[in-house]
Design a protein around this motif. Structure first.
Motif, PDB file in Angstrom:
ATOM      1  N   UNK A   1      78.310  44.630 -26.828  1.00 34.84           N
ATOM      2  CA  UNK A   1      79.087  43.754 -25.959  1.00 34.84           C
ATOM      3  C   UNK A   1      78.807  44.104 -24.510  1.00 34.84           C
ATOM      4  N   UNK A   2      79.212  43.189 -23.637  1.00 32.60           N
ATOM      5  CA  UNK A   2      79.084  43.431 -22.193  1.00 32.60           C
ATOM      6  C   UNK A   2      80.438  43.223 -21.556  1.00 32.60           C
TER       7      UNK A   2
ATOM      8  N   UNK B   1      70.238  36.810 -10.884  1.00 36.46           N
ATOM      9  CA  UNK B   1      69.490  37.723 -11.752  1.00 36.46           C
ATOM     10  C   UNK B   1      69.419  37.067 -13.120  1.00 36.46           C
ATOM     11  N   UNK B   2      68.201  36.925 -13.643  1.00 31.03           N
ATOM     12  CA  UNK B   2      67.993  36.308 -14.952  1.00 31.03           C
ATOM     13  C   UNK B   2      67.634  37.415 -15.945  1.00 31.03           C
ATOM     14  N   UNK B   3      68.411  37.479 -17.022  1.00 31.38           N
ATOM     15  CA  UNK B   3      68.306  38.571 -17.999  1.00 31.38           C
ATOM     16  C   UNK B   3      68.165  38.040 -19.411  1.00 31.38           C
ATOM     17  N   UNK B   4      67.537  38.836 -20.257  1.00 34.30           N
ATOM     18  CA  UNK B   4      67.530  38.589 -21.690  1.00 34.30           C
ATOM     19  C   UNK B   4      68.027  39.846 -22.397  1.00 34.30           C
ATOM     20  N   UNK B   5      68.718  39.639 -23.498  1.00 34.74           N
ATOM     21  CA  UNK B   5      69.184  40.744 -24.318  1.00 34.74           C
ATOM     22  C   UNK B   5      68.140  40.991 -25.409  1.00 34.74           C
ATOM     23  N   UNK B   6      67.635  42.202 -25.431  1.00 34.47           N
ATOM     24  CA  UNK B   6      66.595  42.579 -26.393  1.00 34.47           C
ATOM     25  C   UNK B   6      67.126  43.621 -27.371  1.00 34.47           C
TER      26      UNK B   6
ATOM     27  N   UNK C   1      76.070  57.957 -18.889  1.00 35.54           N
ATOM     28  CA  UNK C   1      75.437  56.655 -18.610  1.00 35.54           C
ATOM     29  C   UNK C   1      74.972  56.039 -19.919  1.00 35.54           C
ATOM     30  N   UNK C   2      75.438  54.836 -20.199  1.00 37.34           N
ATOM     31  CA  UNK C   2      75.019  54.176 -21.426  1.00 37.34           C
ATOM     32  C   UNK C   2      73.596  53.652 -21.324  1.00 37.34           C
ATOM     33  N   UNK C   3      72.913  53.642 -22.436  1.00 41.35           N
ATOM     34  CA  UNK C   3      71.578  53.062 -22.517  1.00 41.35           C
ATOM     35  C   UNK C   3      71.612  51.706 -23.208  1.00 41.35           C
ATOM     36  N   UNK C   4      72.811  51.162 -23.387  1.00 40.81           N
ATOM     37  CA  UNK C   4      72.919  49.848 -23.991  1.00 40.81           C
ATOM     38  C   UNK C   4      72.984  49.877 -25.497  1.00 40.81           C
ATOM     39  N   UNK C   5      73.138  51.082 -26.113  1.00 42.00           N
ATOM     40  CA  UNK C   5      73.256  51.165 -27.558  1.00 42.00           C
ATOM     41  C   UNK C   5      72.026  50.617 -28.236  1.00 42.00           C
ATOM     42  N   UNK C   6      72.253  49.726 -29.222  1.00 41.62           N
ATOM     43  CA  UNK C   6      71.150  49.145 -29.990  1.00 41.62           C
ATOM     44  C   UNK C   6      70.460  48.024 -29.233  1.00 41.62           C
ATOM     45  N   UNK C   7      71.000  47.630 -28.111  1.00 46.34           N
ATOM     46  CA  UNK C   7      70.398  46.532 -27.345  1.00 46.34           C
ATOM     47  C   UNK C   7      70.114  47.000 -25.927  1.00 46.34           C
ATOM     48  N   UNK C   8      69.259  46.254 -25.242  1.00 44.99           N
ATOM     49  CA  UNK C   8      68.910  46.620 -23.868  1.00 44.99           C
ATOM     50  C   UNK C   8      68.759  45.355 -23.033  1.00 44.99           C
ATOM     51  N   UNK C   9      68.824  45.559 -21.716  1.00 40.43           N
ATOM     52  CA  UNK C   9      68.614  44.466 -20.773  1.00 40.43           C
ATOM     53  C   UNK C   9      67.133  44.338 -20.436  1.00 40.43           C
TER      54      UNK C   9
ATOM     55  N   UNK D   1      80.946  39.629 -26.751  1.00 39.21           N
ATOM     56  CA  UNK D   1      79.903  40.124 -27.645  1.00 39.21           C
ATOM     57  C   UNK D   1      78.587  39.425 -27.318  1.00 39.21           C
ATOM     58  N   UNK D   2      77.506  40.172 -27.438  1.00 34.44           N
ATOM     59  CA  UNK D   2      76.178  39.634 -27.186  1.00 34.44           C
ATOM     60  C   UNK D   2      75.268  39.942 -28.371  1.00 34.44           C
ATOM     61  N   UNK D   3      74.175  39.162 -28.462  1.00 32.99           N
ATOM     62  CA  UNK D   3      73.199  39.374 -29.525  1.00 32.99           C
ATOM     63  C   UNK D   3      71.797  39.341 -28.928  1.00 32.99           C
ATOM     64  N   UNK D   4      70.837  39.999 -29.583  1.00 33.98           N
ATOM     65  CA  UNK D   4      69.448  39.895 -29.118  1.00 33.98           C
ATOM     66  C   UNK D   4      69.026  38.430 -29.028  1.00 33.98           C
ATOM     67  N   UNK D   5      68.328  38.108 -27.967  1.00 33.89           N
ATOM     68  CA  UNK D   5      67.887  36.733 -27.740  1.00 33.89           C
ATOM     69  C   UNK D   5      68.769  35.960 -26.789  1.00 33.89           C
ATOM     70  N   UNK D   6      69.990  36.457 -26.542  1.00 34.19           N
ATOM     71  CA  UNK D   6      70.856  35.783 -25.558  1.00 34.19           C
ATOM     72  C   UNK D   6      70.218  35.847 -24.170  1.00 34.19           C
ATOM     73  N   UNK D   7      70.334  34.741 -23.416  1.00 32.26           N
ATOM     74  CA  UNK D   7      69.919  34.681 -22.015  1.00 32.26           C
ATOM     75  C   UNK D   7      71.169  34.762 -21.154  1.00 32.26           C
ATOM     76  N   UNK D   8      71.062  35.460 -20.027  1.00 35.81           N
ATOM     77  CA  UNK D   8      72.181  35.561 -19.088  1.00 35.81           C
ATOM     78  C   UNK D   8      71.665  35.322 -17.683  1.00 35.81           C
TER      79      UNK D   8
END
Length: 280
Positions: free
Chosen positions: A126-127, A274-279, A1-9, A206-213
């Protein structure tokens, strides 16, 4: 199970508004932030009087709930999305065989439930998005807002609604049942047939911290099409500033106003998101 690497939801909020008081509705929204997954599912409104799953409000509600329950079992690290969803769909089929009050092979095609849906899995930087039908994702970055999904289906539904609403009730139900049988035959939505796993739409970005989804069902996307109260950018701006519940209130207020009388097969559809941010 991935933990999102360097980024998280970061799951900011979710909403599931059936549009009718007292109902749970046919949509489901869910997430597993630790696994980096989130999803929205939209069960297609029943078009038959048969009720193979009488414990649920509808067959549409049953399949949305069964899929959502199964998606809580996250994919294994490195698992291909095609393999994961083949397993998901096989398990949902097995559950349907156990819970249906009518053997599945005795049900006509229009009585087999289907759902639209979009699922995302954050993997490192990335997602991957897996989708079928008319659920969509909006991703806001410094470059603007990107849409993942089939935006053209909103225009297709508006055109279909204009044709269908001109039919008699009997003709309308005949058209809806024929459409549902075809969807099940070709596996064009999440359903119980064998063809579905081969028709998944998969997209990586690809995603970056601060992106909204925002993952959303077509009920909420109506603000963009056909209602045109928002475009991609203004919807994400209002979402960030006012929140999901405020967007749903805008949706229902428009539908209740005289100018909101735009042809729809369902005047007030379920709206989920579902409203998400990439942290970092």
């Amino acid at each position: 199970m991935t933990k999102g690497g360097a980024m998280r939801l970061d799951v900011v909020s979710t909403v599931n508004d059936p549009g009718v008081p007292g109902r749970t509705g046919d949509d489901r929204a869910g997430f597993d932030a630790a696994a980096g997954t989130a999803w929205v599912l939209d069960g297609a409104t029943d078009v038959t009087d048969l009720r193979p799953f009488p414990a649920c409000e509808s067959g549409a509600a049953w399949i949305a709930e069964a899929l959502s329950d199964r998606l809580m079992q996250a994919p294994q690290s490195g698992e291909a999305p095609e393999a994961y969803f083949a397993s998901v769909l096989a398990d949902v089929r097995q559950r349907a065989e156990a819970e249906s009050q009518i053997p599945l092979d005795k049900l006509p095609g229009e009585a087999l439930p289907i759902a639209s849906g979009i699922w995302m899995w954050l993997q490192g930087e990335e997602a991957v998005f897996v989708f079928m039908g008319d659920c969509m994702a909006l991703i806001r970055s410094g470059a603007g807002v990107r849409l993942i999904g089939h935006a053209e289906k909103a225009e297709d539904e508006t055109a279909a609604a204009r044709r269908v609403m001109a039919l008699t009730q009997e003709e309308r139900m005949g058209w809806l049942r024929q459409s549902r049988r075809l969807s099940n035959e070709v596996g064009s939505a999440f359903g119980l047939g064998p063809a579905v796993a081969g028709n998944l739409h998969i997209e990586r970005t690809a995603l970056k911290p601060g992106n909204d989804i925002c993952l959303m069902s077509d009920g909420l996307y109506r603000l963009i099409s056909p209602y045109a109260t928002h475009d991609l950018e203004s919807l994400m701006a209002d979402l960030s500033e006012k929140g999901l519940l405020a967007l749903v209130r805008m949706l229902r207020d428009f539908e209740n106003a005289p100018e909101g009388d735009i042809p729809r097969i369902k005047r007030r559809d379920d709206a989920s998101a579902v409203y998400l941010k990439i942290e970092a």
